[in-house]
Write an enzyme that holds these catalytic residues in place. Sequence first.
Site, PDB file in Angstrom:
ATOM      1  CD  GLU A   1      -4.510   3.956  -3.516  1.00 57.54           C
ATOM      2  OE1 GLU A   1      -5.709   3.689  -3.325  1.00 57.54           O
ATOM      3  OE2 GLU A   1      -3.936   3.699  -4.587  1.00 57.54           O
TER       4      GLU A   1
ATOM      5  NE  ARG B   1      -4.088   1.860   0.881  1.00 60.22           N
ATOM      6  CZ  ARG B   1      -5.088   2.141   0.049  1.00 60.22           C
ATOM      7  NH1 ARG B   1      -5.092   1.666  -1.199  1.00 60.22           N
ATOM      8  NH2 ARG B   1      -6.096   2.870   0.439  1.00 60.22           N
TER       9      ARG B   1
ATOM     10  CB  THR C   1      -9.008  -1.192  -8.034  1.00 56.36           C
ATOM     11  OG1 THR C   1      -8.878   0.056  -7.400  1.00 56.36           O
ATOM     12  CG2 THR C   1      -8.290  -2.241  -7.242  1.00 56.36           C
TER      13      THR C   1
ATOM     14  CG  ASP D   1      -8.438   5.361  -0.868  1.00 58.09           C
ATOM     15  OD1 ASP D   1      -9.358   5.916  -1.492  1.00 58.09           O
ATOM     16  OD2 ASP D   1      -8.010   4.225  -1.176  1.00 58.09           O
TER      17      ASP D   1
ATOM     18  CD  GLU E   1      -8.956   6.133  -4.950  1.00 54.90           C
ATOM     19  OE1 GLU E   1      -9.773   5.215  -4.701  1.00 54.90           O
ATOM     20  OE2 GLU E   1      -9.327   7.248  -5.323  1.00 54.90           O
TER      21      GLU E   1
HETATM   22  N1  GLY Z   1      -8.320   2.922  -3.560  1.00 53.26           N
HETATM   23  C1  GLY Z   1      -9.172   1.822  -3.419  1.00 53.26           C
HETATM   24  C2  GLY Z   1      -8.902   1.011  -2.212  1.00 53.26           C
HETATM   25  O1  GLY Z   1      -7.825   1.062  -1.683  1.00 53.26           O
HETATM   26  O2  GLY Z   1      -9.768   0.324  -1.757  1.00 53.26           O
END
Ligand code: GLY
Length: 600
Positions: free
Chosen positions: A433, A93, A394, A436, A414
Amino acid sequence: MNARLHCTRWLALCLFSTTLFAASPDGVVAVSHPAAAAAGARMLAQGGNAIDAAAAVQFALNVVEPQSSGIGGGGFMLVHLAKTGETFIVDSRERAPAAASADMFAPDGLAMAFPLASTSGLAVGVPGTLRGIDTALRRWGTKKLADTLAPAIELAGHGFRVNRFLADDIAHDDGRTQLHPETAATFRPGGVPLAEGDWLVQPDLAKTLKLIAAKGPDAFYRGPLARAIVKAQQRSRSELGDAGRGRMTLADLAQYQVVIRQPLIGHYRGWTLEGMPPPSSGGLTVLQMLNLLQRFPLGDTAQGYGFDSPQTLHVMIEAMRLAFADRAVWIGDDDTMPVPQRGLLHPGYLATRAAQIKPDSRMDTPQAGDPTPWDSSTTVRPAPSRVHEESPHTTHFAIVDRWGNVVSVTTTIEYTWGTGITVPGYGFLLNNELTDFNLAPSADAVAGNPGANDVAPYKRPRSSMAPLLLLKQDKPVAAFGSPGGATIINSVLNVTLNLVDHGMTLQQAIDAPRLSVTQAAGQVSCEGGQVFMQPAFSVGTQDALRKLGHIGLGEAGTNGCQASIGSVQAVAIDLATGVHEGAADPRREGTVIRVKAPQD
Ligand code: GLY
């Protein structure tokens, strides 16, 4: 005990004689794009294992599904090793840079508009995909990074035909392929959007992948390429001025670290599930929902349940509402702020939550519960994170090799097209990202609320990605996952119920219409019918849900299921026969390739 007794109805091959048992089962890849599936199959055909194949698929997806995932993004890989029976999660991540701050998306106290924030460099998290793949290969692979990059280098350098989905994403890009000249030059050459059937060559991307093949991942995380990333993320939308510029430094890139995590383990009707731990909410929220639903006989038509029964869909909606209420408050990056994982999954806590589900009436908007009495890891109660857009894009793929190693991967940049920023001269897109995270911080020092998903230096934003492994008696039987932002969690839930409760085959479980609620308020979205020429939930069932007060389904007497929810790819292992299967989603260009095992 006879292994056949453990078969479920959904693995149709269980019905066949065990004489079909293959001493050396085939490898299977299930991917959302045929060229990327072929890249994985090539690794298996060359004697590679599922981890090698996953690396090749991921790099190829960067070329053929650049709008969804790539080396400019991050993700989660579930690896199950046949030899030891262990499962590991490779958490690649993206992380916030060292200079990130809780208020960076709300400098004046007001959250920036998502379309502006998410297309500015400020949203770029330190990318993890390449380190993640390299880490997995070093630990469990058999091939060199360069070998797994070869198919992607060919696809980028030689080109490939644009499919309907890529063409559609260019045509409906929210402006993201038009904001930056490098992105426009690739996907809108001469100002004309690429259409289905056009040939796309990406020489800059081919050059980058060759560089990584020659010099390894350090060529990405240090040196000229790292400098180009840092420079590119300093771009901002003019409306945001300097506030929109990214804060990533060369040190952030050089220090990026993958985390190898243990899977979250849960149980449902005699099955074991292994899923994503935080910073993804994917595992916790799916396992919570399954536990809430366990008390209802979802597969029993005689009791008024079964697939497409209003009763089944009603309790699913209620379980989703309860679990998403908890998710909004409690789940963030556990490395930064403790998430009461034990409490959220404790039977005592879940019994208090499940008691709120009434089979014949809709509950008022549920609040998050308090799992802390069941969990000593934390006593603080964060405030709910604010709801913002999550992209339907995604990508997910799953692989099983002939030795029985299973890999299930969800990766992303993302939003569809990420920030829309292509690193000049290097041909790949940068993620958004960091949007988020909560755009406006929910932390409140006076109230002692730390903001579970507020931005902080080095923190990972909460994800919904949910690669899942289903096991019976400690043996893996299916692995699957989906794209779709917060709806990922519900796609994975729908497929799990289809397999376990409704006795569907793997392909039926994926093809079936799906239903999703991602907020406690309960706005229902569902799909099927005209959109994908699939069966929909029946109008009678939808009317029954409307009568119960469920919202989002439109007019009575009509098919209100017009959403598109996810793209599930899956592999399965038949415990009785040892046969490996795959299934892919027709909602994209889902492709399954079987690679014959060498005959002994
Ligand atoms: N950006 C989508 C997820 O991480 O769920």
